[in-house]
Write a protein that holds these residues in place. Sequence first.
Motif, PDB file in Angstrom:
ATOM      1  N   ALA A 164       2.335  11.498  -1.496  1.00 45.53           N
ATOM      2  CA  ALA A 164       2.449  10.918  -1.081  1.00 45.53           C
ATOM      3  C   ALA A 164       3.726  10.482  -0.606  1.00 45.53           C
ATOM      4  N   ALA A 165       3.987  10.624  -1.756  1.00 43.75           N
ATOM      5  CA  ALA A 165       5.857  11.124  -2.274  1.00 43.75           C
ATOM      6  C   ALA A 165       6.258  11.810  -0.879  1.00 43.75           C
ATOM      7  N   ASP A 166       5.610  13.127  -1.166  1.00 43.12           N
ATOM      8  CA  ASP A 166       6.406  13.866  -0.476  1.00 43.12           C
ATOM      9  C   ASP A 166       6.142  13.604   1.411  1.00 43.12           C
ATOM     10  N   LEU A 167       5.085  13.015   1.771  1.00 45.94           N
ATOM     11  CA  LEU A 167       4.897  12.805   2.744  1.00 45.94           C
ATOM     12  C   LEU A 167       5.775  11.845   3.261  1.00 45.94           C
TER      13      LEU A 167
ATOM     14  N   ALA B   1       0.396  -0.764  -0.128  1.00 43.48           N
ATOM     15  CA  ALA B   1      -0.032  -0.341   0.213  1.00 43.48           C
ATOM     16  C   ALA B   1       1.091   1.618   0.252  1.00 43.48           C
ATOM     17  N   VAL B   2       1.889   1.455   0.993  1.00 44.19           N
ATOM     18  CA  VAL B   2       2.386   2.857   0.956  1.00 44.19           C
ATOM     19  C   VAL B   2       3.232   2.371  -0.466  1.00 44.19           C
ATOM     20  N   GLY B   3       3.805   1.517  -1.046  1.00 37.93           N
ATOM     21  CA  GLY B   3       4.609   1.746  -2.179  1.00 37.93           C
ATOM     22  C   GLY B   3       4.151   2.078  -3.208  1.00 37.93           C
ATOM     23  N   THR B   4       3.285   1.297  -3.175  1.00 38.37           N
ATOM     24  CA  THR B   4       2.088   1.700  -4.382  1.00 38.37           C
ATOM     25  C   THR B   4       1.457   3.731  -3.981  1.00 38.37           C
ATOM     26  N   ALA B   5       1.343   4.033  -3.276  1.00 35.47           N
ATOM     27  CA  ALA B   5       0.822   5.564  -3.109  1.00 35.47           C
ATOM     28  C   ALA B   5       2.186   6.727  -2.839  1.00 35.47           C
TER      29      ALA B   5
ATOM     30  N   VAL C 109       9.936   7.322   4.492  1.00 32.26           N
ATOM     31  CA  VAL C 109      11.414   6.014   4.399  1.00 32.26           C
ATOM     32  C   VAL C 109      12.710   5.858   4.122  1.00 32.26           C
ATOM     33  N   GLU C 110      12.600   6.654   3.394  1.00 29.92           N
ATOM     34  CA  GLU C 110      15.218   7.176   3.032  1.00 29.92           C
ATOM     35  C   GLU C 110      15.387   7.359   4.683  1.00 29.92           C
ATOM     36  N   VAL C 111      14.584   8.038   5.254  1.00 30.95           N
ATOM     37  CA  VAL C 111      15.597   7.934   6.889  1.00 30.95           C
ATOM     38  C   VAL C 111      15.424   7.040   7.350  1.00 30.95           C
TER      39      VAL C 111
ATOM     40  N   VAL D  42       8.211  -2.370   0.569  1.00 33.40           N
ATOM     41  CA  VAL D  42       8.032  -0.834   0.174  1.00 33.40           C
ATOM     42  C   VAL D  42       9.001  -0.171  -1.459  1.00 33.40           C
ATOM     43  N   VAL D  43      10.127  -0.743  -1.369  1.00 36.28           N
ATOM     44  CA  VAL D  43      11.458  -0.384  -1.848  1.00 36.28           C
ATOM     45  C   VAL D  43      11.134  -1.291  -3.346  1.00 36.28           C
TER      46      VAL D  43
END
Length: 299
Positions: free
Chosen positions: A91-94, A80-84, A99-101, A138-139
């Motif tokens: 979603a990419a900005d929020l 769900a998170v990866g698709t969003a 996720v990357e941190v 996710v990735v």
Amino acid sequence: MSAGRRLVRVASLAAALGAWQLLTSLDVNLWLRFEQFPTVGEVASAFADRLGTGPYWQDLGHSLRRIVVGFLLAAVLGVAVGTAIARSRWAADLLGPLVEVVRPVPAIALVPVAILLLPTNEQGIVFITFAAAFFPVVVSTRHAVRALTPVWEEAVLTMGGGRLRVLFSVVLPGALPGIFGGLSVGIGVAWICVISAEMISGEYGVGYRTWQSYTVIDYPGVFVGMVTIGGLGWLTSTAVELLGRRATAWLPRPAARGAAGVRRPTFRGADRTPVSTGADPAVAPAAAVTPVPRKEPVP
């Protein structure tokens, strides 16, 4: 799989066990010290003894339950998170920076967080298992969704389909190969972290019992735990792989080399002219092969 390949696999495992038995029985000590290692026979005897006890199966059940719960949560939320993130700019900005941190932090390093955040050790171990499998899913999902060609989505929109139809008919089916790649990685990492968490803060489980065997210098018991962990990891990884093959059965599969019914082109002559006949060129009569005219060079 052919019988020859099965034989090679069995032979490789037998060779590894034979080398183990030889090095430990001879107490080899050439930089690597094998004199304190248990032999294959001692490990097999300890494993047979453990199989007849209740605590062994109890530990097995605890570890499997933690893996199943944590991995299923990671699979659902990770997809769900990866698709969003791949489909939504918001979603990419929020979620993307968060996720990357957090992703580079090893899941086992979150044990203090789990102890402080969750009321029981059981919930903490499930949380560690979830965190270990979540980020690979996710990735892989994010990359798989972004790699989809937009032509399919445009075709559905042109035919009157809405966003949900695009999501469930184009995006998720098209991303399934990448998603199951992440799930295969995630289940392996989850096993590593659940065993480590059981060793640190668990009360039951294969990891807890393996560490207890080490503290009382029961080295055959340690290897019994290692064999159990390897077997469980192999079974769960195989289950994920088989599920992925069934879910992506619509994908074209490469033909096995030398498989029956797979006909390869046969070439004739120095000009590599292909023979195109319905019969097998090796047994076809000469009349069945139509000669290919050659062009004479222009003087």
